[in-house]
Design a protein around this motif. Structure first.
Motif, mmCIF file in Angstrom:
data_model
loop_
_atom_site.group_PDB
_atom_site.id
_atom_site.type_symbol
_atom_site.label_atom_id
_atom_site.label_comp_id
_atom_site.label_asym_id
_atom_site.label_seq_id
_atom_site.Cartn_x
_atom_site.Cartn_y
_atom_site.Cartn_z
ATOM 1 N N PHE A 9 0.826 -1.212 0.000
ATOM 2 C CA PHE A 9 0.000 0.000 0.000
ATOM 3 C C PHE A 9 0.859 1.259 0.000
ATOM 4 O O PHE A 9 0.526 2.245 -0.659
ATOM 5 C CB PHE A 9 -0.939 -0.015 1.205
ATOM 6 N N ALA A 10 1.970 1.239 0.722
ATOM 7 C CA ALA A 10 2.853 2.402 0.735
ATOM 8 C C ALA A 10 3.465 2.640 -0.639
ATOM 9 O O ALA A 10 3.564 3.775 -1.117
ATOM 10 C CB ALA A 10 3.947 2.220 1.782
ATOM 11 N N PHE A 11 3.878 1.562 -1.313
ATOM 12 C CA PHE A 11 4.490 1.681 -2.639
ATOM 13 C C PHE A 11 3.494 2.252 -3.633
ATOM 14 O O PHE A 11 3.782 3.213 -4.361
ATOM 15 C CB PHE A 11 4.989 0.309 -3.088
ATOM 16 N N CYS A 12 2.303 1.675 -3.675
ATOM 17 C CA CYS A 12 1.287 2.146 -4.636
ATOM 18 C C CYS A 12 0.910 3.600 -4.365
ATOM 19 O O CYS A 12 0.829 4.417 -5.284
ATOM 20 C CB CYS A 12 0.046 1.264 -4.560
ATOM 21 N N GLY A 13 0.705 3.923 -3.102
ATOM 22 C CA GLY A 13 0.280 5.272 -2.785
ATOM 23 C C GLY A 13 1.350 6.315 -3.052
ATOM 24 O O GLY A 13 1.090 7.346 -3.679
ATOM 25 N N ALA A 14 2.563 6.041 -2.615
ATOM 26 C CA ALA A 14 3.632 7.026 -2.753
ATOM 27 C C ALA A 14 3.986 7.289 -4.198
ATOM 28 O O ALA A 14 4.119 8.440 -4.625
ATOM 29 C CB ALA A 14 4.872 6.559 -1.979
ATOM 30 N N VAL A 15 4.116 6.234 -4.982
ATOM 31 C CA VAL A 15 4.529 6.430 -6.365
ATOM 32 C C VAL A 15 3.399 7.014 -7.203
ATOM 33 O O VAL A 15 3.619 7.820 -8.102
ATOM 34 C CB VAL A 15 5.038 5.106 -6.974
ATOM 35 N N ALA A 16 2.163 6.636 -6.916
ATOM 36 C CA ALA A 16 1.036 7.206 -7.663
ATOM 37 C C ALA A 16 0.951 8.707 -7.434
ATOM 38 O O ALA A 16 0.729 9.489 -8.361
ATOM 39 C CB ALA A 16 -0.273 6.541 -7.235
ATOM 40 N N LEU A 17 1.155 9.145 -6.190
ATOM 41 C CA LEU A 17 1.107 10.567 -5.904
ATOM 42 C C LEU A 17 2.275 11.314 -6.541
ATOM 43 O O LEU A 17 2.112 12.374 -7.129
ATOM 44 C CB LEU A 17 1.109 10.782 -4.380
ATOM 45 N N ASP A 90 -2.521 -1.948 -10.084
ATOM 46 C CA ASP A 90 -1.118 -2.338 -9.985
ATOM 47 C C ASP A 90 -0.254 -1.197 -10.495
ATOM 48 O O ASP A 90 -0.651 -0.450 -11.389
ATOM 49 C CB ASP A 90 -0.829 -3.634 -10.753
ATOM 50 N N LEU A 91 0.893 -1.059 -9.890
ATOM 51 C CA LEU A 91 1.810 0.014 -10.233
ATOM 52 C C LEU A 91 3.152 -0.611 -10.583
ATOM 53 O O LEU A 91 3.719 -1.383 -9.796
ATOM 54 C CB LEU A 91 1.957 0.979 -9.064
ATOM 55 N N ARG A 100 10.818 -5.086 -15.180
ATOM 56 C CA ARG A 100 9.895 -4.216 -14.474
ATOM 57 C C ARG A 100 9.556 -4.799 -13.107
ATOM 58 O O ARG A 100 9.539 -6.022 -12.924
ATOM 59 C CB ARG A 100 8.631 -3.982 -15.286
ATOM 60 N N LEU A 101 9.296 -3.918 -12.161
ATOM 61 C CA LEU A 101 8.928 -4.290 -10.798
ATOM 62 C C LEU A 101 7.706 -3.485 -10.390
ATOM 63 O O LEU A 101 7.490 -2.366 -10.868
ATOM 64 C CB LEU A 101 10.079 -4.008 -9.827
ATOM 65 N N GLY A 102 6.905 -4.056 -9.492
ATOM 66 C CA GLY A 102 5.733 -3.324 -9.056
ATOM 67 C C GLY A 102 5.025 -3.992 -7.903
ATOM 68 O O GLY A 102 5.542 -4.916 -7.263
ATOM 69 N N ALA A 103 3.838 -3.496 -7.623
ATOM 70 C CA ALA A 103 3.000 -4.012 -6.551
ATOM 71 C C ALA A 103 1.543 -3.917 -6.994
ATOM 72 O O ALA A 103 1.204 -3.165 -7.909
ATOM 73 C CB ALA A 103 3.225 -3.223 -5.265
ATOM 74 N N TYR A 104 0.678 -4.703 -6.333
ATOM 75 C CA TYR A 104 -0.728 -4.743 -6.733
ATOM 76 C C TYR A 104 -1.633 -4.811 -5.509
ATOM 77 O O TYR A 104 -1.229 -5.256 -4.424
ATOM 78 C CB TYR A 104 -1.002 -5.930 -7.658
ATOM 79 N N VAL A 105 -2.870 -4.380 -5.718
ATOM 80 C CA VAL A 105 -3.946 -4.514 -4.745
ATOM 81 C C VAL A 105 -5.207 -4.877 -5.514
ATOM 82 O O VAL A 105 -5.567 -4.197 -6.479
ATOM 83 C CB VAL A 105 -4.184 -3.213 -3.946
ATOM 84 N N ASP A 106 -5.894 -5.951 -5.106
ATOM 85 C CA ASP A 106 -7.161 -6.374 -5.703
ATOM 86 C C ASP A 106 -8.218 -6.459 -4.612
ATOM 87 O O ASP A 106 -7.924 -6.835 -3.467
ATOM 88 C CB ASP A 106 -7.043 -7.751 -6.362
ATOM 89 N N TYR A 107 -9.438 -6.160 -4.990
ATOM 90 C CA TYR A 107 -10.565 -6.324 -4.067
ATOM 91 C C TYR A 107 -11.727 -6.944 -4.834
ATOM 92 O O TYR A 107 -12.103 -6.480 -5.917
ATOM 93 C CB TYR A 107 -11.008 -4.974 -3.494
ATOM 94 N N SER A 122 -6.622 -8.900 -2.016
ATOM 95 C CA SER A 122 -5.324 -9.475 -2.361
ATOM 96 C C SER A 122 -4.315 -8.356 -2.566
ATOM 97 O O SER A 122 -4.638 -7.318 -3.144
ATOM 98 C CB SER A 122 -5.423 -10.308 -3.656
ATOM 99 N N TYR A 123 -3.088 -8.568 -2.116
ATOM 100 C CA TYR A 123 -2.031 -7.578 -2.303
ATOM 101 C C TYR A 123 -0.694 -8.289 -2.314
ATOM 102 O O TYR A 123 -0.517 -9.357 -1.708
ATOM 103 C CB TYR A 123 -2.068 -6.502 -1.203
ATOM 104 N N GLY A 124 0.253 -7.725 -3.054
ATOM 105 C CA GLY A 124 1.552 -8.361 -3.152
ATOM 106 C C GLY A 124 2.477 -7.609 -4.084
ATOM 107 O O GLY A 124 2.226 -6.460 -4.463
#
Length: 307
Positions: A9-17, A90-91, A100-107, A122-124
């Motif tokens: 969540f920190a990765f997705c939020g920080a990079v998206a902003l 996913d980011l 490429r590297l990233g992270a994801y969140v699914d609901y 789901s997140y990872g």
């Protein structure tokens, strides 16, 4: 699990902003669909209305934000409606060498009426490689359930997704996902495997199809699905960027332990609108589209292809 959740969540939020100011281009598609399914052995009929959408927002700093969304109202004969929702983000960061590297969140949520909802989160993390015509992605993560399926449940997801552009008009893609549920010293594996193709003939016509397999190992239940569809781009005859589609699908469910088997034959129609940079897109309500861009756990992936 807590550390992985915090990182994701920190990765997705920080990079998206931080990347919001670098938006470069968007491409995606949305499909409004209707399906009618007939279940063998006196199972009755099921009617469903669906809205599916995908998109990729590319930034000039080599970041890409991927988005998926699916909403369905499922109306079986003689029973209450089911409302299903599936959302994912996913980011990814693309290196110059193709990695490429990233992270994801699914609901995902399944809400029977009457009754309470069943929610999966789901997140990872994910990593992969992309060349001109080939891409491969791996992911590992966890899934939380609400309400809790069993006290002390650990749900871990592993997945592989591969795509290859045979030509400018033909794409092949597939996935292999295993969700391991562990509780009290016992394990259950949910496995989803699929392969699909999409081909554009020209003059507005296209065809697509897929094969998939879902298995719950401990109880010996499996679902095998096959589908084929055809689409037509209406911009060939009118100045409207809309594609019409028709798909035929069969899902066969076998429970070898109980000697049970049933088929569900489905007709799907859809109206698809390409978004952003896209000028054409595979219908997002099709089984082939769900195979090509699966969810990050096996259960949500199988449900997304059923109706």
């Amino acid at each position: 699990m807590g550390q992985l959740s915090n990182f994701t969540f920190a990765f997705c939020g920080a990079v998206a902003l931080s990347g919001a100011a670098y938006a470069q281009q968007f491409s995606g598609a949305a499909t409004l669909g209707y399906s009618h399914s007939s279940i063998s052995n006196g199972g009755g009929d099921v009617n469903s209305w669906t809205l599916d959408a995908v998109g990729d927002l590319a930034f000039s700093n080599n970041m890409t934000l991927g988005m998926v969304g699916s909403f369905a109202n499922i109306d079986p004969d003689g029973a209450g409606d089911l409302d299903a929702m599936d959302l994912g983000l996913d980011l990814r960061y693309q290196f110059t060498n193709g990695a490429r590297l990233g992270a994801y969140v699914d609901y995902a949520s399944l809400n029977p009426s009457p009754g309470g909802s069943i929610d999966l989160t789901s997140y990872g993390v994910m990593g992969g490689y992309e060349a001109d015509r080939f891409n491969i992605d791996l992911h590992v993560g966890v899934t939380d359930t609400s309400p809790t399926i069993a006290p002390g449940l650990d749900w871990v997801d592993f997945g592989l997704n591969v795509g290859y552009d045979v030509s400018d008009n033909t794409r092949l893609a597939g996935h292999y996902i295993v969700s391991n549920l562990s509780v009290g010293g016992g394990d259950v594996n949910l496995t989803s495997f699929g392969i699909a193709a999409d081909h554009h003939f020209g003059q507005g016509w296209s065809a697509y199809g897929g094969l998939s397999w879902f298995d719950i190992d401990v109880v010996n239940i499996e679902m095998v699905s096959a589908s084929v569809g055809v689409g037509y781009d209406m911009s060939q005859v009118v100045n409207v960027p809309v594609q019409l589609s028709l798909e035929l699908a069969r899902n066969t469910v076998n429970a070898s332990g109980g000697g049970f088997a049933t088929d569900m034959d489905t007709i799907r129609v859809g109206v698809t609108m390409p978004l952003g940079q896209n000028t054409r897109a595979i219908p997002q309500n099709s089984a082939a589209a769900k195979i090509m861009r699966p969810r990050h756990n096996a259960a949500s992936t199988a449900l997304s292809m059923a109706f």
